[in-house]
Design a protein around this motif. Structure first.
Motif, mmCIF file in Angstrom:
data_model
loop_
_atom_site.group_PDB
_atom_site.id
_atom_site.type_symbol
_atom_site.label_atom_id
_atom_site.label_comp_id
_atom_site.label_asym_id
_atom_site.label_seq_id
_atom_site.Cartn_x
_atom_site.Cartn_y
_atom_site.Cartn_z
ATOM 1 N N PRO A 155 0.820 -1.223 0.000
ATOM 2 C CA PRO A 155 0.000 0.000 0.000
ATOM 3 C C PRO A 155 0.851 1.268 0.000
ATOM 4 N N ASP A 156 1.976 1.236 0.743
ATOM 5 C CA ASP A 156 2.797 2.446 0.795
ATOM 6 C C ASP A 156 3.482 2.712 -0.538
ATOM 7 N N ASN A 188 0.921 4.384 -2.747
ATOM 8 C CA ASN A 188 0.691 5.785 -2.411
ATOM 9 C C ASN A 188 1.861 6.648 -2.846
ATOM 10 N N ARG A 189 3.047 6.161 -2.592
ATOM 11 C CA ARG A 189 4.217 6.976 -2.955
ATOM 12 C C ARG A 189 4.299 7.177 -4.461
ATOM 13 N N PHE A 229 -3.953 7.501 -4.385
ATOM 14 C CA PHE A 229 -4.450 7.901 -3.068
ATOM 15 C C PHE A 229 -5.874 7.392 -2.873
ATOM 16 N N ASN A 260 2.877 15.131 13.082
ATOM 17 C CA ASN A 260 3.952 14.174 12.854
ATOM 18 C C ASN A 260 3.576 13.205 11.735
ATOM 19 N N PHE A 261 2.351 12.723 11.797
ATOM 20 C CA PHE A 261 1.846 11.799 10.775
ATOM 21 C C PHE A 261 1.885 12.439 9.383
ATOM 22 N N THR A 275 5.452 12.961 8.096
ATOM 23 C CA THR A 275 6.057 11.693 7.682
ATOM 24 C C THR A 275 5.501 11.253 6.327
ATOM 25 N N ALA A 276 4.177 11.393 6.181
ATOM 26 C CA ALA A 276 3.527 10.969 4.938
ATOM 27 C C ALA A 276 3.980 11.837 3.761
ATOM 28 N N ALA A 306 7.476 11.062 2.750
ATOM 29 C CA ALA A 306 7.554 9.773 2.068
ATOM 30 C C ALA A 306 7.075 9.908 0.620
ATOM 31 N N GLN A 309 -5.370 15.424 3.476
ATOM 32 C CA GLN A 309 -4.227 14.579 3.111
ATOM 33 C C GLN A 309 -4.067 14.504 1.601
ATOM 34 N N LEU A 367 -0.668 15.410 -0.285
ATOM 35 C CA LEU A 367 0.091 14.310 -0.895
ATOM 36 C C LEU A 367 0.117 14.375 -2.418
#
Lengths: 246, 487
Positions: free
Chosen positions: A74-75, A78-79, A83, A99-100, A103-104, A107, A156, A160
């Protein structure tokens, strides 16, 4: 070539086949609406695209920019730019929202954005979605109302910057004012670099986020496709018509 | 701290007669030690009294004593180790002392350094001392102007007292009889010592270490005590069995919080693998006073810690929290005990643990509500996160309630990392390993948020990160993945 190509996809969940051969193309700059009654398989498609481990691909393909992403985590998806705005975002206790998000974002963009710049972007995006700054002190989704969770999903999405965004029932549980704020937020993100798949049961979100195409899903298959007018037909006649003819 | 100190070379016996062990305490030895250290006669008498209690007891047996049910004392605690003797400064053996949270306290009101049963250093900030703060060795206190206070309270919460400690087990009478390094902290009425008082106890040699701490905060006083245990990676020391650590730290801390006092006790344990650590850290909380206790338990082979509060005055409250994180071979047993002995007393208990490797944790949370404790309120929670297969967490809340007119809640949960959380973070581009790290840190944050001591929180967080770094994240198991929606 469309950025996201779904080819004759079949998905099994908990031992039952939920998708029975779905084909769908989504390219950047386009907005698709996927409509259907509860249990038709809409969310299953969304989770399969995002790579949820409980959704097993038993046939067909999901291609992103021409690559089969079945084995991607999944990561990784997304990267790469896929999404999913979830229907039921989960609470992640004790993980601070700031923080979340940082980090996202780091990434996804594969860089260490300076904190000042990140906080600037974050504050702008929050203000656009009318999210109070006090949320920065909270944990991810913890104690959020349904509407707050949905706004946070779109926040988000804004940060992102995906190529393909799948919005799973983002309109559900929203009152009229919240629906307007969230929909306008989505609408403002649309553009030539973003393809959007709006999954919904009702047409009301489509009044703000006008689709280029509307597809109707029933029993794990796409049973009808058309332009925006198809959504209006559904509004008038419901899904029963398709149940009979399917 | 970078101080190097001289200690005796391990294994070289300097005494003509063998030093008694935890299992062979004797009257003559205790008497001569009291004499040599200039203890007042009442203190020597009290040690003898504790010794006679000790003589009538046997070591805890998991079959006999329900509080020891999940911790096999005989298997894990080496009672055959000699009592540690004071450092021999003529020796040429030097050790580097470990650095810990106490070394990083910002403008402490006082710091105390204990090494192997010796009170090595006591420093009190002059301005706090001028205002009446006392931090001094317990023997000095007993021989000086604070003798009355020490005599009144030392042992008042253990076997030598008449309170809830009267039926304590043998580990406590052993400390009552033969404690070595003692610290006395006294905060006079209405003095608010918001600067922390740091006490750091080092283990650099095998043997039995028995620290003893007495804290008294008079009415409307404030005290914040950071008690830290470090050291205990002793290298090649022979063990009598694989699981018996060669150093035993058997500690008793008594805290007296008089009316409306505010006392914080932060207990940080970062012992190395060669230590078995047993501790009773108990407070008597008087009218409208509040005691907050936080234990951070990260080190040691065996740990059994008992953070307790006797809520003896109306309106007294206790906020007890802790985190623990075990890895391969560790056994941690955490047993808070809240005794509501007066009306309108409140207790709030929250402990969280994470486990990995072949390790074990025990949580037994006890709450007693006396029939006179009307209008009392207690909430007790324990959460455990099992990171890898093979770890085991036992969690049992015990409520003993004699009074109907109270509010009591408790919860206990042990599980794996929630697959939904992991998927959510991964769906936002965060790699599995980073997502796991965020989730575990988040799990502990709820507890760490309860202390407003940034140095301690940062230290705990760094230690947790260190534990996570040791984890083979590929082996971390998560809860079964379920489809997110029926649709």
């Amino acid at each position: 070539m469309a950025e996201l190509e779904i080819r004759d996809l079949t998905i099994r969940v908990d031992g039952s086949d939920i998708l029975n051969g779905v084909t769908l193309d989504l390219e950047k700059g386009k907005t698709l609406a996927l409509m259907g009654p509860n249990g038709s398989g809409k969310s299953t498609l969304a989770y399969a695209i995002a790579g949820h481990p409980a959704y097993e691909i038993t046939g067909g393909q999901i291609l992103f920019n021409g690559e089969d992403i079945a084995d991607w985590t999944p990561d990784e998806r997304n990267r790469a730019g896929v999404f999913l705005a979830m229907q039921y975002p989960v609470e992640v206790p004790g993980v601070s929202l700031t923080n979340f998000l940082r980090t996202a974002v780091n990434a996804r963009l594969d860089e260490d954005k300076p904190v000042r710049e990140f906080m600037g972007d974050l504050r702008t995006a929050m203000s656009d979605l009318q999210i109070d700054e006090s949320f920065l002190q909270r944990s991810v989704n913890e104690g959020f109302s349904g509407g707050e969770k949905k706004r946070f999903e779109i926040l988000q999405m804004a940060l992102l910057k995906p190529q393909i965004a799948v919005l799973d029932e983002t309109d559900s549980g929203l009152d009229v004012d919240a629906l307007r704020v969230v929909s306008e937020g989505i609408d403002s993100l649309r553009g030539p670099d973003l393809g959007v798949l709006v999954i919904t049961h009702y047409t009301r979100i489509l009044r703000y986020v006008t689709p280029d195409e509307v597809h109707v899903m029933l029993d794990g298959r796409i049973v009808a496709s058309g332009g925006p007018e198809l959504a209006d037909e559904l509004e008038d006649h419901g899904y029963e018509h398709y149940v009979v003819s399917a | 701290m970078t101080t190097s100190i001289d200690t005796a070379t391990p294994g070289v016996a300097t005494e003509p007669t063998p030093q008694p062990t935890l299992d062979t305490l004797d009257e003559a030895h205790l008497a001569s030690q009291s004499r040599d250290t200039g203890e007042p006669s009442w203190m020597a008498d009290r040690r003898q009294q504790a010794l006679s209690t000790w003589s009538g007891q046997s070591w805890p047996d998991r079959k006999q004593d329900e509080f020891w049910r999940n911790t096999p004392f005989a298997r894990l605690v080496d009672v055959g180790r000699p009592l540690i003797t004071g450092a021999d400064h003529d020796g040429d053996h030097t050790v580097e002392l470990a650095v810990g949270v106490v070394d990083h306290l910002d403008a402490p009101a006082a710091t105390v350094t204990i090494v192997d049963g010796d009170l090595l250093d006591v420093r009190v900030d002059q301005s706090w001392a001028d205002q009446g703060l006392v931090v001094v060795g317990l023997r000095d206190a007993a021989a000086g102007p604070w003798a009355g206070i020490v005599s009144e309270h030392l042992g008042s919460l253990t076997t030598t007292g008449h309170g809830s400690g009267a039926d304590e087990d043998r580990t406590i009478s052993a400390n009552d009889a033969a404690w070595d390094a003692g610290v006395f902290v006294y905060v006079p009425a209405e003095l608010e010592v918001k600067a922390p008082i740091g006490i750091q106890a080092h283990v650099t040699r095998p043997g039995v270490h028995q620290p003893r701490i007495l804290v008294k905060a008079e009415h409307h006083a404030t005290a914040r005590v950071v008690l830290e245990h470090v050291g205990g990676d002793l290298g090649d020391v022979e063990r009598t069995s694989r699981v018996k650590a060669p150093a035993v730290v058997n500690e008793v801390v008594e805290v007296i919080a008089r009316d409306s006092a505010q006392v914080d006790v932060v207990s940080v344990n970062e012992h190395g693998d060669d230590v078995a650590y047993l501790a009773l850290q108990k407070a008597a909380v008087h009218r409208d006073a509040t005691v907050r206790h936080l234990s951070v338990t990260l080190g040691g082979a065996t740990v059994r810690i008992r953070p307790e509060a006797d809520l003896v005055g109306p309106g007294a409250s206790a906020v007890y929290s802790g985190i623990y994180f075990t890895d391969e071979g560790q056994h941690f047993d955490v047993q808070p005990y809240m005794r509501h002995l007066a009306g309108h007393t409140t207790s709030n208990v929250l402990y969280k643990g994470a486990l990995q490797g072949d390790s074990r944790t025990v949580f037994r949370g006890n709450v007693f509500i006396h029939k006179d404790a009307k209008g009392s309120d207690t909430q007790e929670d324990n959460r455990n996160l099992i990171l890898t297969k093979g770890a085991r967490a036992d969690s049992t809340p015990f409520l003993e309630i004699e009074c109907a007119d109270i509010t009591a809640g408790h919860g206990s949960a042990t599980g794996q990392i929630d697959a939904r959380n992991l998927f959510y973070l991964q769906a936002r581009g965060i790699e599995r390993a980073d997502a796991l790290r965020l989730i575990v840190l988040g799990f502990f944050n709820e507890v760490l948020d309860r202390i407003d001591m940034p140095v301690v929180a940062a230290r705990a967080q760094a230690a947790i990160e260190g534990e996570i770094a040791m984890t083979d994240l590929d082996r971390v198991t998560v809860s079964e993945v379920a489809p997110n929606t029926p649709d």
